[in-house]
Each structure stands twice: as C-alpha cells, then as structure tokens.
Design an enzyme around this catalytic site. Structure first.
Site, PDB file in Angstrom:
ATOM      1  N   GLY A 336     -38.978  54.160 -17.875  1.00 50.85           N
ATOM      2  CA  GLY A 336     -39.521  53.745 -19.172  1.00 50.85           C
ATOM      3  C   GLY A 336     -41.018  53.898 -19.199  1.00 50.85           C
ATOM      4  O   GLY A 336     -41.695  53.818 -18.182  1.00 50.85           O
ATOM      5  N   ASP A 337     -41.520  54.116 -20.392  1.00 44.31           N
ATOM      6  CA  ASP A 337     -42.938  54.386 -20.543  1.00 44.31           C
ATOM      7  C   ASP A 337     -43.373  53.760 -21.858  1.00 44.31           C
ATOM      8  O   ASP A 337     -43.134  54.305 -22.932  1.00 44.31           O
ATOM      9  CB  ASP A 337     -43.063  55.931 -20.555  1.00 44.31           C
ATOM     10  CG  ASP A 337     -44.479  56.373 -20.767  1.00 44.31           C
ATOM     11  OD1 ASP A 337     -45.348  55.493 -20.845  1.00 44.31           O
ATOM     12  OD2 ASP A 337     -44.691  57.592 -20.841  1.00 44.31           O
ATOM     13  N   GLY A 338     -43.954  52.556 -21.763  1.00 46.86           N
ATOM     14  CA  GLY A 338     -44.371  51.869 -22.982  1.00 46.86           C
ATOM     15  C   GLY A 338     -45.836  52.118 -23.263  1.00 46.86           C
ATOM     16  O   GLY A 338     -46.447  53.033 -22.708  1.00 46.86           O
ATOM     17  N   THR A 340     -48.330  49.968 -22.653  1.00 45.74           N
ATOM     18  CA  THR A 340     -49.199  49.485 -21.574  1.00 45.74           C
ATOM     19  C   THR A 340     -48.595  49.715 -20.207  1.00 45.74           C
ATOM     20  O   THR A 340     -49.330  49.749 -19.226  1.00 45.74           O
ATOM     21  CB  THR A 340     -49.440  47.961 -21.637  1.00 45.74           C
ATOM     22  OG1 THR A 340     -48.291  47.336 -22.155  1.00 45.74           O
ATOM     23  CG2 THR A 340     -50.653  47.628 -22.429  1.00 45.74           C
ATOM     24  N   ASP A 450     -42.463  40.759 -30.679  1.00 50.32           N
ATOM     25  CA  ASP A 450     -42.352  42.218 -30.617  1.00 50.32           C
ATOM     26  C   ASP A 450     -40.887  42.629 -30.464  1.00 50.32           C
ATOM     27  O   ASP A 450     -40.551  43.513 -29.674  1.00 50.32           O
ATOM     28  CB  ASP A 450     -43.198  42.756 -29.460  1.00 50.32           C
ATOM     29  CG  ASP A 450     -43.619  44.209 -29.699  1.00 50.32           C
ATOM     30  OD1 ASP A 450     -43.466  44.699 -30.838  1.00 50.32           O
ATOM     31  OD2 ASP A 450     -44.102  44.848 -28.744  1.00 50.32           O
TER      32      ASP A 450
HETATM   33  N1  LIG Z   1     -35.748  45.921 -16.865  1.00 47.60           N
HETATM   34  C1  LIG Z   1     -35.678  47.152 -17.340  1.00 47.60           C
HETATM   35  N2  LIG Z   1     -34.640  47.948 -17.029  1.00 47.60           N
HETATM   36  C2  LIG Z   1     -34.575  49.201 -17.529  1.00 47.60           C
HETATM   37  N3  LIG Z   1     -35.478  49.755 -18.363  1.00 47.60           N
HETATM   38  C3  LIG Z   1     -36.521  48.998 -18.719  1.00 47.60           C
HETATM   39  C4  LIG Z   1     -36.687  47.673 -18.221  1.00 47.60           C
HETATM   40  N4  LIG Z   1     -37.808  47.171 -18.756  1.00 47.60           N
HETATM   41  C5  LIG Z   1     -38.328  48.127 -19.526  1.00 47.60           C
HETATM   42  N5  LIG Z   1     -37.563  49.245 -19.505  1.00 47.60           N
HETATM   43  C6  LIG Z   1     -37.811  50.483 -20.245  1.00 47.60           C
HETATM   44  O1  LIG Z   1     -39.191  50.748 -20.220  1.00 47.60           O
HETATM   45  C7  LIG Z   1     -39.707  50.816 -21.566  1.00 47.60           C
HETATM   46  C8  LIG Z   1     -41.095  50.235 -21.579  1.00 47.60           C
HETATM   47  O2  LIG Z   1     -41.049  48.914 -21.090  1.00 47.60           O
HETATM   48  P1  LIG Z   1     -41.837  47.746 -21.813  1.00 47.60           P
HETATM   49  O3  LIG Z   1     -41.358  47.686 -23.218  1.00 47.60           O
HETATM   50  O4  LIG Z   1     -41.680  46.503 -21.028  1.00 47.60           O
HETATM   51  O5  LIG Z   1     -43.316  48.333 -21.707  1.00 47.60           O
HETATM   52  P2  LIG Z   1     -44.586  48.020 -22.594  1.00 47.60           P
HETATM   53  O6  LIG Z   1     -45.650  49.009 -22.288  1.00 47.60           O
HETATM   54  O7  LIG Z   1     -44.927  46.586 -22.418  1.00 47.60           O
HETATM   55  O8  LIG Z   1     -43.932  48.274 -24.007  1.00 47.60           O
HETATM   56  P3  LIG Z   1     -44.500  48.308 -25.498  1.00 47.60           P
HETATM   57  O9  LIG Z   1     -44.816  49.725 -25.747  1.00 47.60           O
HETATM   58  O10 LIG Z   1     -43.359  47.814 -26.330  1.00 47.60           O
HETATM   59  O11 LIG Z   1     -45.655  47.400 -25.521  1.00 47.60           O
HETATM   60  C9  LIG Z   1     -38.707  50.069 -22.412  1.00 47.60           C
HETATM   61  O12 LIG Z   1     -38.687  50.530 -23.743  1.00 47.60           O
HETATM   62  C10 LIG Z   1     -37.394  50.374 -21.701  1.00 47.60           C
HETATM   63  O13 LIG Z   1     -36.893  51.620 -22.128  1.00 47.60           O
END
Ligand SMILES: Nc1ncnc2c1ncn2[C@@H]1O[C@H](COP(=O)(O)OP(=O)(O)OP(=O)(O)O)[C@@H](O)[C@H]1O
Length: 645
Positions: A336-338, A340, A450
């Site tokens: 996953g790649d969000g 942050t 969110d």
């Molecule tokens: N526990 C997990 N198991 C599998 N995939 C996960 C898990 N946690 C996150 N992911 C994947 O990683 C992606 C990014 O994680 P997360 O949403 O926590 O990151 P972020 O950078 O905080 O996100 P955002 O862009 O919403 O702020 C998620 O959309 C999901 O696809």
C-alpha cells in the site's frame, strides 16, 4: 411546533420525515394525523419510547441575530443534558454562522424570546420549536424575525400514511407561499459584484429550488450576502446591461450580476470587469444538475491534510528495514502507498506470522507529529474485530514503524475498481462491519475523520462472505472533554461532511456521512457528489447543497430500503443524521438486507416523497431543514470564493 413539550425519543429519532411532518398543522385533526404518522414511523424505524435517551431532551430552536431582518435563523438542537447553562450555549453559538460582526459586534451576551418580551436566563426557559434572538447588548431590536425566516415550505400529507397501508400511497405536496412560477429554477451558482471602486467584492451564491422561491426573497438573500454600504439591493444588472426584474432573469444565460442600492449613480463602466476581478468572474459556473456527470469513481483520494504535500516515499528499490527491525522482520512486498505512509507485507519471525508494516517518514509529517502520536495513542486504546489491530510501534532513523494486522485482500477502493459494483448483500455486510467499528470508536469519543473506500480493508469470514475492517487512524482524534466541537478542516473531499466545510463545528457524525457516501458509491460505482468540472469548489458546493439523486439506470435494480438508508446517512443536518447505533438498528441493516415487501413499499414511498429519482431532477423538498449557500461556503473558504479588495 404543535407537539412541543413532549419531545419523545421518537420525534427526536430524527428520520427527517418525522421532524418535518410534525412541523406544520395547528388544528387538532392535523395534529392527531401527524402524530399517527410519527408513531407509525417510529414503529417502522424500530425506535421504542426508551430509545436514544441522550436525544430525548433535545429542543429544536431557531436563533436569530438582533436587528438582522435578513438572517433566516440558525436551526439548533439544544440537548439540555449536555448544555446545562447559558454560558456554554452562547459560546457554542458564537462558533456558528450566527456570529456576524455587524449584527453582533460584541458576540452573544443576551438571548431574548422572539417577541422581545423576555430575556432568557436559563436553558430551561427554552421551548421546543421556539425562536430566539441573540444580541450583543441588552437592547432588543423589534424586527419581524419570523418573516426573515425561510418561507414555510413544509411538507403536508395529502393522503396520510395509513397504518395498514390501505391506500399504499404517501402523497406529499409542497406548500409554496409565493405564487411566482419556479419551474425554470435549476441549481446554479451566480456571481454578484458589489458595485463600487474596482476591484470590487464578488460573492457567489447558490440558487436552487430551495434558495430561489421568489424574486423578492432572492433579493433579500443577496442583500445579506453582498452587504452594500447603502443597505438593501434595489437593482441588479447583467454585464450585458439587462436589468433583472423577475426570478427567471436569474436563470437566463448571464450568471454575473452587478448589485446597486438605492442612491448610487450608475455608469457604463460598472459593467466592465477589471482585470483583477476577471478570474473570479470567469470561474466556471456550475449548472450542478444540468451538466452531465461523469458517473465514475474519482482517483484514489488525497486527504485534506496540510502535512501531505511533498510526501517522501522511502526508496522502494532499497526496500530495507532498519537494522533494529531487520533481524525480526523480513520484507515480502509493498502492499500500500498512501499520502504519508507506505505499507509492506512482512514476516514476523518471532511470532511466525505475516504482518503489515506501515512506515511513515518523519519528513512527511513535519509539524504534525501530534497526528502520529494521536494515531498511535488511539490504536493502542482500541481493540475491535472490525478495526485493524496495532501490535507494536517504533521510531527509528526518523521514521515511524507500525506493525499491524495484515489484510491480504486489499482495500475497498481497489475491490470496487475490479468489480464495478458491490452486490447489495455484500454492501449490507460491509456497512454492518463499518457501523460496528464506528459505534465502538464513537462510544470511546473517537472520531476517525477519514472514513473512505481506501481505508476499508476487505476481509472474508469463514463462510466466504465479504466484510471490511477500518484502517488508517492518521486523522483520528478524540472529541474534546468539555462537550465542545471540532473545527479543523480535514477529511477527504469526496467524503467530507457539510458541517466540516461550513466550519460550524462537527463531531462523530462526520464519519456517518462518509459511511453514506461509501454505501452509495459501492452500490453503483460512483459517489453521490461529484464535481462537474473537476474542481474542489464545485464538489464542495454540491456537498453543501446536499443535493444528490439516485439516477436511472444505475439505481434501477437497487432496493428502496437501501436508498432510504442512504438518505438517513447522507443527511446534511448532523442532528437528523443517523448515529452509528441507528445505522445498525435500521431495519434493512438489522435484517441483513432481507426486508419484507411491506417495508420495501414503505421505503419506496419515503424516498419518492423526499426526492425525485430521475437524473435531471432535483430533490428540492429534501433539505428543508438546512439552508446552505455559497456565501457560507465563501465565508469558510475565504479567498477561494470571495474576492475582497
Ligand atoms: N494492515 C494493512 N493490511 C493491508 N494493507 C494495508 C494495511 N494498512 C494499510 N494498507 C494499505 O496501504 C494503503 C495506505 O495505508 P494508509 O491508508 O494507512 O496510509 P496513509 O498514507 O496514512 O493513507 P492516506 O493516504 O489515506 O492518508 C491503504 O489504502 C491499504 O491499501
């Protein structure tokens, strides 16, 4: 309100139909009739007299500004068990749109009854359904406040809802106080230039069935928005020099108008737009419903958090964990790649288990470290089947590492991309999981802020049935201890609730709004609110207007029961919006989508009474309880919407 005083759980149970239908009749027969309807609604919505005790004491009040004949009043639900004295009430009101520096220069110091005969000194004196006037001084100004209030477009039951559904018909009609024609009205944003020295102030104002009921009323509204030095707007001209004389003139080709008071001299030059004004005037007007909408899911959504810009993603080629973790965890793949964080699948050699490792580089959260601290603190506190579990966390070499429960089936956004539409049965299960997760965190006083497709991870139970788990508490926070409200603008545009944009203060119900957006989106593959020109302004205007529909053919095979549920979730007034508990108790959810034909018929009538179902039609009766206009939005969005000299 005719039934004031005995505010039962049922009438505060807030299915909007109950609130509106009890509002009108004054004679005994009509009252009895409306009470019949309310009890029937209560029965159908499964809300017993002892349900929702926390809502029992809510009194629905309307507050005006002293001497402001154009302010239509702020609708406010006073929970006397929460707000016990006048001071916190006045403080809370000061955070809302009522606090206008012209009408209330020193804030709110006194509250009067609407006729000015009594000053309110204790919250017990407020009467359910009453109107009250907020003032900075002890001098009450006699204005016809109730006339300034929106014309009473109450819904009346032409055929009352029959307990046995003999007629199987719920016909609702709109009582319109003006005889003016309005069939040409469609949602559009007009721009009004306050005449004066250039560059001039330009305001945007949303017109639709609800905000454009008569010419005089629109002039009154514009007067309160444009705020001419000379008082009320007397004349409006289009840039081509045509005077606006009727309501219909607002809906012709021109959407930019120059406003004059009584005495200013007009000059041909007034109709020429200065170069500094041009970009505000040229911004495309959105004919919200007339334009063809792209019925597609937008790209993965970026959260509205300031710390997101310039996110640093650790070098994916390198893909190495720091030494301290390297011995224990083995990287498997990037999952996953969000905005942050990046998330990897890892093998935890100590526990002999596959886990997710969320890595947040400190550069991505400079100045916002408190958000990570909050995320960790909240994740450590919670333990729920439908929430991703945090096992351990570390801060090493300027990055945060979170070892989390691994979900292998990916997130709901990707799932929806693959399947286009989620079948109703799966959608119900997903909403049940989400509802339980939200009920749990809301009871702990935590708001996620969110909730979106990307943050719901897909799981399968032992029978192969799909469900979801809530992830990413990066924007989550705890509600203030003092019963206050949150005001930070955050969330993700597609899912953000109107009260967040309005900056009037918000709470846990923002998560419920997002749940409604999700339910809608997974059923048909596109969200209820979309920008027609791909701008955030346009999207926010649509959200604030609260207008959405169930277009054909996408919704043709979607049940009325689930549409009813969507209406209860995507409800602009947070007080009327379902809570997580109400979501779970909704007949459709409680029966896992397996409702009887009678309920389906009732839901059909309910939805039809609330909104038109065609693509081109606007649900103009639906949002009678809340007026949102572009002016409020412009107040919240500042220069994005209003050009000030
Ligand atoms: N526990 C997990 N198991 C599998 N995939 C996960 C898990 N946690 C996150 N992911 C994947 O990683 C992606 C990014 O994680 P997360 O949403 O926590 O990151 P972020 O950078 O905080 O996100 P955002 O862009 O919403 O702020 C998620 O959309 C999901 O696809």
């Amino acid at each position: 309100m005719p039934n004031s005083g005995t505010n039962t759980a049922g009438d505060s149970m807030t299915s909007s139909v109950c609130a509106m239908e009890t509002e009108g009749g004054n004679n005994a027969e009509e009252l009895a009739e409306s009470q019949d309807v309310v009890s029937e609604m209560q029965r159908r919505c499964r809300i017993g007299p002892s349900g929702y005790p926390h809502l029992q004491k809510a009194k629905r009040l309307r507050f005006y500004r002293n001497g402001d004949q154009y302010f239509k009043g702020l609708q406010y639900a006073l929970q006397t068990d929460r707000v016990k004295s006048m001071q916190p009430l006045m403080e809370e009101l000061m955070k809302t749109i009522i606090c206008d520096s012209t009408a209330l220069p020193h804030g709110i110091r006194h509250i009067f009854t609407i006729d000015g005969t009594q000053r309110i000194t204790s919250v017990d004196q407020f009467e359910d359904g009453g109107g009250y006037v907020c003032s900075s001084t002890d001098a009450f100004k006699q204005v016809d406040y109730s006339r300034a209030a929106e014309p009473n477009w109450r819904l009346t039951l032409a055929n009352r809802y029959n307990r046995h559904l003999e007629t199987k018909k719920l016909a609702l009609s709109v009582v319109e106080p003006s005889n003016e024609r309005t069939d040409f009205v469609f949602p559009r944003i007009i721009k009004v230039i306050r005449n004066g020295v250039k560059p001039r102030r330009i305001s945007r104002h949303l017109l639709n069935k609800k905000t454009a009921k008569s010419f005089d009323q629109v002039l009154r509204d514009l007067t309160s928005v444009v705020k001419l030095d000379s008082g009320a707007i007397r004349k409006l001209f289009t840039l081509s020099g045509r005077q606006v004389l009727t309501l219909e003139d607002f809906f012709r080709d021109d959407d930019v108008f120059v406003a004059y008071g009584g005495n200013e001299r007009m000059a041909a030059d007034d109709l020429l737009v200065a170069s500094e004004e041009h970009k505000w005037v040229a911004a495309r007007t959105s004919k919200l419903r007339r334009m063809s909408r792209r019925h597609v899911m937008p790209n993965r959504n970026e959260s509205l958090r300031q710390d997101r810009s310039g996110s640093v993603i650790p070098d994916q080629n390198e893909q190495r964990l720091p030494l301290e973790l390297d011995g224990r965890f083995q990287l498997v793949r990037l999952i996953g790649d969000g905005n942050t964080a990046v998330v990897y699948e890892v093998i935890d050699k100590v526990n002999n288990d596959n886990r997710a490792m969320k890595v947040i580089a400190q550069e991505n959260v400079i100045g916002k470290e408190h958000l990570i601290e909050m995320e960790l603190a909240i994740l450590q506190k919670i333990d729920h089947t439908f929430i991703i579990q945090l096992y351990e966390s570390w801060f090493i070499e300027n990055s945060f590492y979170l070892s989390l429960e691994l979900i292998e089936l990916g997130d709901l956004f990707e799932h929806l991309r693959r399947v286009n539409r989620v079948p109703e049965r799966d959608a119900v299960r997903m909403m049940t999981c989400l509802g339980q997760a939200l009920e749990y965190i809301h009871e702990l006083g935590i708001v996620h802020r969110d909730v979106k497709l990307e943050n719901l991870l897909i799981v399968k139970d032992d029978f192969g049935e799909l469900g979801v788990k809530l992830a990413d508490f990066g924007l989550a926070t705890e509600m203030p201890q003092d019963c206050g409200v949150l005001t930070t603008l955050c969330g993700t545009p597609t899912y953000v609730a109107p009260e967040v944009l309005n900056k009037t203060g918000y709470g846990c119900k923002v998560d419920i709004w997002a749940a409604g957006v999700i339910l809608y989106a997974i059923l048909v593959g596109f969200p209820p609110f979309q920008s027609s020109d791909n701008t955030e302004q346009d999207l926010f205007a649509a959200i604030l207007s609260g207008e959405f529909n169930f277009p054909s053919p996408s919704f043709d095979d979607i049940s009325w029961s689930v549409r009813h549920l969507i209406l209860c979730l995507i409800q602009t007034d947070p007080f009327l919006r379902y809570s997580a508990g109400e979501l779970l108790r909704d007949e459709y959810i409680a029966n896992l989508g397996d409702v009887d034909q009678e309920y389906e018929e009732w839901a059909h009538l309910f939805v039809r009474s609330k909104m038109h179902t065609g693509e081109e039609e606007t649900p103009y009766e639906y949002y009678t309880s809340r007026r949102t206009s572009m002016d409020e939005l412009s107040e919240s969005a500042g220069a994005e919407f209003t050009f000030e000299r």
